[in-house]
Motif scaffolding. Structure first.
Motif, short mmCIF file in Angstrom:
data_model
loop_
_atom_site.label_atom_id
_atom_site.label_comp_id
_atom_site.label_asym_id
_atom_site.label_seq_id
_atom_site.Cartn_x
_atom_site.Cartn_y
_atom_site.Cartn_z
N TRP A 30 68.57 -4.10 12.60
CA TRP A 30 68.26 -3.80 11.20
C TRP A 30 67.25 -4.81 10.65
CZ3 TRP A 30 72.27 -3.72 6.60
CH2 TRP A 30 71.68 -3.08 5.50
N ALA A 31 67.43 -6.08 11.00
CA ALA A 31 66.50 -7.12 10.53
C ALA A 31 65.09 -6.85 11.07
CB ALA A 31 66.98 -8.50 10.97
N GLN A 32 65.01 -6.50 12.34
CA GLN A 32 63.70 -6.21 12.93
C GLN A 32 63.02 -5.06 12.21
OE1 GLN A 32 64.75 -5.58 17.06
NE2 GLN A 32 64.02 -7.62 17.65
N GLN A 33 63.80 -4.05 11.87
CA GLN A 33 63.24 -2.89 11.18
C GLN A 33 62.77 -3.25 9.77
OE1 GLN A 33 66.26 0.12 11.41
NE2 GLN A 33 65.83 0.60 13.55
N GLN A 34 63.57 -4.05 9.06
CA GLN A 34 63.16 -4.46 7.72
C GLN A 34 61.89 -5.30 7.76
OE1 GLN A 34 66.13 -5.57 4.66
NE2 GLN A 34 67.62 -5.60 6.35
N ILE A 35 61.83 -6.23 8.69
CA ILE A 35 60.65 -7.08 8.83
C ILE A 35 59.43 -6.23 9.20
CG2 ILE A 35 59.60 -8.91 10.23
CD1 ILE A 35 62.44 -10.14 10.44
N ALA A 36 59.67 -5.27 10.10
CA ALA A 36 58.58 -4.40 10.53
C ALA A 36 58.05 -3.56 9.37
CB ALA A 36 59.04 -3.49 11.66
N TRP A 37 58.94 -3.01 8.54
CA TRP A 37 58.49 -2.19 7.42
C TRP A 37 57.69 -3.01 6.41
CZ3 TRP A 37 57.81 2.68 7.40
CH2 TRP A 37 58.67 3.56 8.11
N VAL A 38 58.08 -4.27 6.21
CA VAL A 38 57.31 -5.14 5.32
C VAL A 38 55.91 -5.36 5.88
CG1 VAL A 38 57.13 -7.48 4.40
CG2 VAL A 38 59.32 -6.30 4.34
N ALA A 39 55.83 -5.61 7.19
CA ALA A 39 54.52 -5.82 7.83
C ALA A 39 53.68 -4.56 7.78
CB ALA A 39 54.73 -6.26 9.28
N ILE A 40 54.32 -3.40 7.94
CA ILE A 40 53.61 -2.12 7.88
C ILE A 40 53.05 -1.89 6.48
CG2 ILE A 40 53.96 0.38 7.93
CD1 ILE A 40 56.02 -0.18 10.23
N ALA A 41 53.85 -2.18 5.46
CA ALA A 41 53.40 -2.00 4.08
C ALA A 41 52.21 -2.90 3.77
CB ALA A 41 54.55 -2.27 3.12
N ARG A 42 52.28 -4.15 4.24
CA ARG A 42 51.18 -5.07 4.00
C ARG A 42 49.91 -4.62 4.72
NH1 ARG A 42 54.49 -10.79 4.82
NH2 ARG A 42 55.55 -10.79 2.78
N ALA A 43 50.06 -4.18 5.96
CA ALA A 43 48.91 -3.73 6.74
C ALA A 43 48.28 -2.50 6.10
CB ALA A 43 49.33 -3.42 8.17
N SER A 44 49.13 -1.59 5.61
CA SER A 44 48.63 -0.37 4.97
C SER A 44 47.86 -0.71 3.70
CB SER A 44 49.79 0.57 4.66
OG SER A 44 49.34 1.74 4.03
N ALA A 45 48.39 -1.63 2.90
CA ALA A 45 47.74 -2.01 1.65
C ALA A 45 46.40 -2.69 1.90
CB ALA A 45 48.66 -2.92 0.84
#
Length: 379
Positions: A122-137
């Protein structure tokens, strides 16, 4: 048939940045939400830690089915096989080493030993989603690994599972998708929805961006007189577009050949590999002029008074055009077609007929040649 493009001033845009990114296909891979541990409803916090909080701890002990983390302050956390990673049956003794720092999310409960239950997945997924959001922005790529070929495209692990539609895998169709499995790739984020677990990626966008960058760098090195091998990518009434390492240049219809050309398709076809020379480069406008006239002008080899053989190419009211010396066209005026009076050129010759002609005059500047059949016959 698409309408022909309007002729620019014998110039083409060098770097093609107009190609659209294809719309993603409707299918995507949903990321499974972490399953809450069984048991009675737990409080919203445990030992002062709210549910979902990501904590770091060092591996204190490990067994096949669980790993204990030292969270500091006397807190001990535990991660079971089901919350460690994608494989719920993994042997955790091989997944980590003692003292290793591991990130995990609090699942808001304690086990029968009073340890805080954690989820590394779950932690890996949360961290990944944050990184994905930053990359997308920031319009930056994310790095992942192709894990499988699925219906309509590829599955890519970027911390969570994403979907790359077939149309967004590469700039050209990929025949063997299986060959990409296991490869690390960079992709741009097309669509990201953490709530539904939908993540659509585009490897094609990254490849196209890299090609444009390389093309701009190559364009800066080009100069008049350079010769290159290129590929014909488009034909218009006014000329042919040739791609050279991602840089598009225009070969105007008058620069395709020394002979008279009505349409580029008389000389080249899309996909042909051709040799070209750079005539001019405008780096700020990203425009390049090219020529396929790489040999000396054959008109310079003609001498007044010489006899040459030629082929009748076309007839007009005032005479016949004859191609001589590598298809240089000269005019046999109707008064020079025979020793007698000729009313129509077809009385003497027909298109495609081979004839001997005498060179009467050569205007190299205007590229005009006057010929005579009558004087050639007379000797």
């Amino acid at each position: 048939m698409e309408p022909a493009a309007t002729e620019p001033e014998a110039i083409a845009e060098a770097v093609d940045e107009t190609a659209p990114v294809a719309e993603p296909e409707p299918q995507a891979i949903a990321v499974a939400k972490p399953e809450a541990p069984p048991g009675d409803p737990a409080p919203s916090t445990v030992d002062g830690l709210a549910g979902g909080t990501i904590v770091s701890g060092s591996v204190k002990s490990k067994a096949t089915h669980e790993v204990e983390l030292d969270l500091g302050g006397g807190r001990i956390g535990v991660i079971s096989q089901r919350y460690w990673g994608d494989d719920p049956a993994a042997d955790l003794t091989r997944e980590c080493v003692l003292g290793e720092v591991v990130n995990a999310a609090v699942l808001v409960r304690q086990d029968h030993k009073g340890r805080i239950v954690l989820s590394r997945l779950w932690a890996q997924q949360q961290i990944a989603w944050v990184a994905i959001a930053r990359a997308s922005a920031a319009n930056e790529p994310v790095t992942g690994t192709i894990t499988a070929v699925v219906k309509g495209g590829l599955s890519c692990d970027v911390g969570v599972r994403g979907f790359i539609p077939s149309s967004l895998i590469d700039v050209a169709p990929v025949e063997n998708l299986q060959a990409l499995v296991g490869r690390e790739v960079q992709c741009k984020v097309v669509e990201a929805d953490q709530v539904s677990g939908r993540l659509v990626l585009s490897r094609k966008a990254v490849i196209r961006s890299e090609q444009r960058k390389a093309a701009k760098e190559f364009l800066a090195t080009m100069s008049a007189g350079d010769e290159h091998t290129g590929r014909v990518v488009d034909l218009q009434d006014f000329g042919a577009f040739v791609d050279i390492n991602g840089v598009r240049g225009l070969v105007h219809v008058t620069e395709l050949s020394w002979k008279r050309v009505q349409h580029p398709q008389e000389v080249v076809s899309v996909g042909d590999e051709v040799q070209v020379r750079v005539k001019s480069v405008q780096v700020p406008k990203q425009r390049v002029n090219l020529t396929m006239k790489l040999t000396p002008d054959p008109i310079t080899q003609l001498e007044v008074g010489e006899l040459v053989s030629g082929r009748v190419t076309r007839l007009v009211d005032f005479g016949a055009f004859v191609a001589v010396n590598d298809d240089i066209e000269g005019l046999v005026h109707i008064t020079e077609m025979a020793e007698y009076r000729v009313y129509h050129p077809e009385e003497v010759v027909l298109p495609g007929e081979e004839v001997w002609v005498k060179v009467l005059a050569v205007d190299r500047k205007r590229r005009r040649v006057d010929l005579s059949i009558a004087q050639a016959i007379a000797g």
